[in-house]
Design a protein around this motif. Sequence first.
Motif, PDB file in Angstrom:
ATOM      1  N   THR A  80       0.731  -1.143   0.008  1.00 28.92           N
ATOM      2  CA  THR A  80       0.076  -0.113  -0.057  1.00 28.92           C
ATOM      3  C   THR A  80       0.812   1.280  -0.027  1.00 28.92           C
ATOM      4  N   GLU A  81       2.155   1.092   0.321  1.00 25.16           N
ATOM      5  CA  GLU A  81       2.707   2.316   0.628  1.00 25.16           C
ATOM      6  C   GLU A  81       3.132   3.533  -0.425  1.00 25.16           C
ATOM      7  N   GLU A  82       3.137   2.779  -1.618  1.00 31.08           N
ATOM      8  CA  GLU A  82       3.334   3.736  -2.740  1.00 31.08           C
ATOM      9  C   GLU A  82       1.939   4.611  -2.955  1.00 31.08           C
ATOM     10  N   VAL A  83       1.006   3.713  -2.807  1.00 40.70           N
ATOM     11  CA  VAL A  83      -0.447   4.609  -3.126  1.00 40.70           C
ATOM     12  C   VAL A  83      -0.527   5.447  -1.905  1.00 40.70           C
ATOM     13  N   HIS A  84      -0.271   5.259  -0.520  1.00 38.99           N
ATOM     14  CA  HIS A  84      -0.289   6.381   0.584  1.00 38.99           C
ATOM     15  C   HIS A  84       0.530   7.513   0.032  1.00 38.99           C
ATOM     16  N   ARG A  85       1.707   7.242  -0.282  1.00 41.68           N
ATOM     17  CA  ARG A  85       2.592   8.288  -0.717  1.00 41.68           C
ATOM     18  C   ARG A  85       1.997   9.223  -1.833  1.00 41.68           C
TER      19      ARG A  85
ATOM     20  N   TYR B 136      10.281   9.417   1.491  1.00 38.23           N
ATOM     21  CA  TYR B 136       8.899   8.652   2.203  1.00 38.23           C
ATOM     22  C   TYR B 136       9.416   7.329   2.918  1.00 38.23           C
ATOM     23  N   ARG B 137      10.700   6.740   2.289  1.00 41.61           N
ATOM     24  CA  ARG B 137      10.944   5.739   3.066  1.00 41.61           C
ATOM     25  C   ARG B 137      11.597   6.001   4.552  1.00 41.61           C
ATOM     26  N   LYS B 138      12.156   7.192   4.533  1.00 40.89           N
ATOM     27  CA  LYS B 138      12.690   7.840   5.848  1.00 40.89           C
ATOM     28  C   LYS B 138      11.190   8.138   6.581  1.00 40.89           C
ATOM     29  N   LEU B 139      10.244   8.856   6.217  1.00 47.96           N
ATOM     30  CA  LEU B 139       9.111   9.035   6.932  1.00 47.96           C
ATOM     31  C   LEU B 139       8.497   7.651   7.516  1.00 47.96           C
ATOM     32  N   LEU B 140       8.591   6.731   6.758  1.00 45.25           N
ATOM     33  CA  LEU B 140       7.979   5.478   7.279  1.00 45.25           C
ATOM     34  C   LEU B 140       8.194   5.143   8.756  1.00 45.25           C
ATOM     35  N   LYS B 141       9.534   5.602   9.249  1.00 45.40           N
ATOM     36  CA  LYS B 141      10.054   5.033  10.423  1.00 45.40           C
ATOM     37  C   LYS B 141       9.096   5.722  11.553  1.00 45.40           C
ATOM     38  N   THR B 142       8.397   6.611  11.058  1.00 43.53           N
ATOM     39  CA  THR B 142       7.497   7.488  12.076  1.00 43.53           C
ATOM     40  C   THR B 142       6.062   6.564  11.553  1.00 43.53           C
ATOM     41  N   THR B 143       5.719   5.956  12.466  1.00 41.80           N
ATOM     42  CA  THR B 143       4.247   5.364  12.146  1.00 41.80           C
ATOM     43  C   THR B 143       3.040   6.067  12.467  1.00 41.80           C
TER      44      THR B 143
ATOM     45  N   GLY C 102      -0.247   8.261  10.055  1.00 41.19           N
ATOM     46  CA  GLY C 102      -0.318   9.191   8.987  1.00 41.19           C
ATOM     47  C   GLY C 102      -0.197  10.704   9.597  1.00 41.19           C
ATOM     48  N   LYS C 103      -1.019  10.947  10.794  1.00 40.91           N
ATOM     49  CA  LYS C 103      -0.914  12.103  11.251  1.00 40.91           C
ATOM     50  C   LYS C 103       0.521  12.560  11.911  1.00 40.91           C
ATOM     51  N   GLU C 104       1.201  11.406  12.622  1.00 36.84           N
ATOM     52  CA  GLU C 104       2.469  11.531  12.986  1.00 36.84           C
ATOM     53  C   GLU C 104       3.331  11.717  12.161  1.00 36.84           C
ATOM     54  N   ARG C 105       3.163  11.229  11.011  1.00 32.65           N
ATOM     55  CA  ARG C 105       4.151  11.375  10.077  1.00 32.65           C
ATOM     56  C   ARG C 105       4.154  12.936   9.205  1.00 32.65           C
TER      57      ARG C 105
ATOM     58  N   SER D 148      10.119  -1.450   2.912  1.00 33.16           N
ATOM     59  CA  SER D 148      10.841  -2.081   4.172  1.00 33.16           C
ATOM     60  C   SER D 148      11.924  -2.991   3.786  1.00 33.16           C
ATOM     61  N   SER D 149      12.275  -2.963   2.590  1.00 33.57           N
ATOM     62  CA  SER D 149      13.065  -3.934   1.881  1.00 33.57           C
ATOM     63  C   SER D 149      14.388  -4.076   2.692  1.00 33.57           C
TER      64      SER D 149
END
Length: 229
Positions: A16-21, A42-49, A51-54, A199-200
């Motif tokens: 889902t993450e590309e669509v979220h981006r 976005y890869r870096k921002l995903l370390k913060t779980t 959406g609002k927090e991101r 998250s590869s």
Amino acid sequence: MIDTVIFDMDGTLAETEEVHRQAFNRAFADFGLDWSWDVPLYRKLLKTTGGKERITHFIELEGGAADPEFVAKLHKAKTAVYAALVDSGAVPLRPGIEAFIAAARARGLTLAIATTTSMPNIEALLTNALGPKWREIFPVVGAGDMVKKKKPAPDVYELALKELGKPPAQCVAIEDSRNGVLAARGAGLPVIAVRSTFSSDDDLTGAAIELPSCKELSLDLLDRITPPS
């Protein structure tokens, strides 16, 4: 003996993450913002779980102060864009997931979800992928907006276990990220980790089993798992 499988959603049930981006970027444009989250960022921002927090984390990285009301409105708009993209068929389940779910149900296993994403995102994805009766497949759902702390905190898994009425030793979590593995292990669950696109490169240390994709998921794996000490 494991009789319950608890799935993460973003990156695990579906990529889902590309669509979220894309949804974040469309919402930013609709709000007249000049923000654009490319893939490396976005890869870096995903370390913060969450959406609002991101969004909040990004604003702070840019040297600003996040207004919670504005963040909530922006995130709501992003969620609507995401739901529309999902409804268009942009987010199928990952290869191997549907077959694994069918095999698990045939064996009589209980299935549940523990995710940091919000309930509207869960409903959009699973209604599109599995139909309106998806709650019969996943009778227990723990979402990020149901708990105080999101992954890597164990809260959402603890909520799911409480709703299931099961001890951790009877369950296994399926996750794709470092934060997810930490959350599940924090709640005492063994973990099957499946690599995903965003998250590869995550450190999945702590998982009982690590797989390159969901295609390798099988019920035989459950028999190889012992509860974490």
